[in-house]
Design a protein around this motif. Structure first.
Motif, mmCIF file in Angstrom:
data_model
loop_
_atom_site.group_PDB
_atom_site.id
_atom_site.type_symbol
_atom_site.label_atom_id
_atom_site.label_comp_id
_atom_site.label_asym_id
_atom_site.label_seq_id
_atom_site.Cartn_x
_atom_site.Cartn_y
_atom_site.Cartn_z
ATOM 1 N N VAL A 70 18.773 -40.023 -3.209
ATOM 2 C CA VAL A 70 19.955 -40.888 -3.227
ATOM 3 C C VAL A 70 20.551 -40.865 -4.637
ATOM 4 N N LEU A 71 21.876 -40.636 -4.719
ATOM 5 C CA LEU A 71 22.565 -40.679 -6.007
ATOM 6 C C LEU A 71 23.406 -41.943 -6.073
ATOM 7 N N LYS A 72 23.254 -42.706 -7.122
ATOM 8 C CA LYS A 72 23.920 -44.002 -7.249
ATOM 9 C C LYS A 72 25.363 -43.854 -7.744
ATOM 10 N N ASN A 73 26.248 -44.641 -7.129
ATOM 11 C CA ASN A 73 27.643 -44.769 -7.592
ATOM 12 C C ASN A 73 28.305 -43.420 -7.851
ATOM 13 N N ASP A 74 28.362 -42.582 -6.819
ATOM 14 C CA ASP A 74 28.875 -41.225 -7.019
ATOM 15 C C ASP A 74 29.640 -40.772 -5.777
ATOM 16 N N LEU A 75 30.940 -40.532 -5.940
ATOM 17 C CA LEU A 75 31.768 -40.054 -4.829
ATOM 18 C C LEU A 75 31.924 -38.534 -4.856
ATOM 19 N N ASN A 76 31.400 -37.902 -5.911
ATOM 20 C CA ASN A 76 31.427 -36.439 -6.022
ATOM 21 C C ASN A 76 30.028 -35.942 -6.422
ATOM 22 N N PRO A 77 29.043 -36.192 -5.584
ATOM 23 C CA PRO A 77 27.645 -35.950 -5.966
ATOM 24 C C PRO A 77 27.231 -34.482 -5.903
ATOM 25 N N MET A 78 26.281 -34.126 -6.766
ATOM 26 C CA MET A 78 25.563 -32.846 -6.661
ATOM 27 C C MET A 78 24.080 -33.185 -6.662
ATOM 28 N N TRP A 79 23.380 -32.780 -5.596
ATOM 29 C CA TRP A 79 21.968 -33.139 -5.452
ATOM 30 C C TRP A 79 21.052 -32.068 -6.025
#
Length: 413
Positions: A70-79
């Motif tokens: 899970v990435l917090k507070n991110d609308l353009n995430p890269m995992w």
């Protein structure tokens, strides 16, 4: 499922078992996913996105096989990279559903969008560099339609590698060579008295040392065609000699090998009447001896991997020297199983077993390339919580495979 604890049957739920035929493949794909322009589902912050990858099966259901962090507070995430084995996916052509959710602590995650692609499709997506528009299903009257979103899913990396299994190497002629080192320090008690950890019960019931040797040895000997094992003692004074922290259990001054598990048991019993228990408890010398043999085998390009069983009743007094020996041995085809017998405090043994992710460091600052130690208190074995074999096999295959990967040693085809 039903409860039969009373005369009234209670339905407690259902257990569903899904089975399917899968293609046999050792190929694993590593992918790096990212998304752009995700919908914001939070009022005072941004969405906390994560991906769930599921495979579509014949019944029409989707079975989860992988998920990202899970990435917090991110609308353009890269995992971080995720690995998906082709066998687990079904095949490279099996349809996969990649769903993006907004994490909620209550477990009711919001769907932010999804796509349906096979591994082959995702590979093409990575080469093209184009993102795939995500969609969400919406109901229009009685129909379920897909609403295409502005959000896109990208595959920034797609690579494949062949992952061989522990059994692949064994089938290819690699062998496991058993070694044992036994603690003969005075804290074990007088072997002639029943309260000693070394007491030989004439009824035939094995003591803790004998049981550990039998449990581990009887399994490992099956993977060694020679069935001649190195056996040492430590922490005792042989006849007319100084205290030794690595002496040959068979009493020989020239070699340490014995024939089979029976040979280890006979040499152990004989040593009890030919040495004087002393101390302190040092592991460094026996680990160094085992490492020397493993190093010679590696240099000769033998298909051997060594397993050293150390059985001890006490806290070691050469902790840093032992760490140094383990760090040096971490590059060699060697794993070490430590079995702690008796009621001592074995916290220092747990330091040597780097299960919590902290690699051992030597005096010179060198860090172990891998974890090679597994520790188990014998009281857990006696309590039925685990067996010596279970504990050994819990980590041995992964330690073996990590060594082979680090050395780029592959089973020949």
């Amino acid at each position: 499922m039903e409860s039969t604890s009373s005369t009234n049957l209670k339905k407690l739920g259902q257990l569903k078992v899904h089975a399917e035929e899968c293609a046999v493949s050792k190929t694993t794909a590593e992918l790096v996913f990212r998304c752009t322009d995700l919908e914001n589902k939070e009022l005072f912050s941004k969405s906390d996105p994560f991906l769930v990858i599921s495979k579509c099966v014949e019944s029409g259901n989707a079975i989860p096989i992988c998920k990202t962090e899970v990435l917090k507070n991110d609308l353009n995430p890269m995992w971080k990279p995720v690995s998906i084995s082709v066998a687990r996916a079904g095949s490279k052509e099996t349809p996969l559903v990649i769903e993006c959710f907004n994490f909620n602590s209550n477990g009711r995650h919001d769907l932010l969008g999804k796509v349906q692609k096979s591994l082959a499709d995702l590979e093409k997506l990575s080469f093209g560099g184009q993102g795939e528009h995500m969609f969400v299903p919406i109901s229009i009257g009685k129909d379920l339609q897909a609403k295409v979103l502005k959000s896109r899913l990208y595959v920034d990396k797609f690579s494949e590698s062949v992952h061989h299994t522990f059994l692949d190497y064994l089938d290819n002629g690699f062998e496991l060579s058993f070694m044992v080192a036994i603690d003969f320090t005075a804290s074990n008690g007088n072997p002639r008295l029943p309260d000693s950890l070394h007491y030989i019960d004439h009824s035939g019931r094995p003591n803790a040392y004998q049981k550990a040797i039998l449990d581990a040895g009887e399994v490992l000997q099956c993977y060694d065609s020679e069935r001649k094992f190195h056996a040492w003692g430590f922490g005792a004074r042989p006849i007319d000699g100084p205290v030794s922290h690595c002496f040959n259990l068979n009493g020989s001054s020239g070699h340490s090998k014995v024939d089979g598990i029976h040979g280890i048991m006979m040499a152990y019993t004989s040593a009890l009447f030919n040495v004087t228990l002393a101390g302190p408890t040092l592991f460094g010398p026996v680990i160094t001896a085992a490492a020397r043999i493993a190093s010679q085998s590696l240099a000769a390009k033998e298909k051997k991997y060594f397993v050293l069983l150390i059985i001890t009743d006490g806290v070691i007094t050469d902790l840093q020297e032992t760490k140094d020996a383990l760090v040096n041995a971490s590059d060699l085809p060697l794993s070490i199983l430590i079995v702690g017998v008796g009621g001592a405090d074995f916290k220092e043994m747990e330091i040597l077993d780097a299960d919590k992710g902290e690699r051992l460091e030597s005096t010179t600052g060198r860090v172990a390339t891998r974890d090679i130690v597994q520790f188990v208190p014998f009281r857990d074995v006696q309590g039925g919580e685990m067996s010596v074999v279970q504990s050994l096999l819990e980590e041995l295959p992964s330690q073996f495979l990590t060594f082979m990967k680090n050395r780029d040693i592959r089973p020949s085809t």
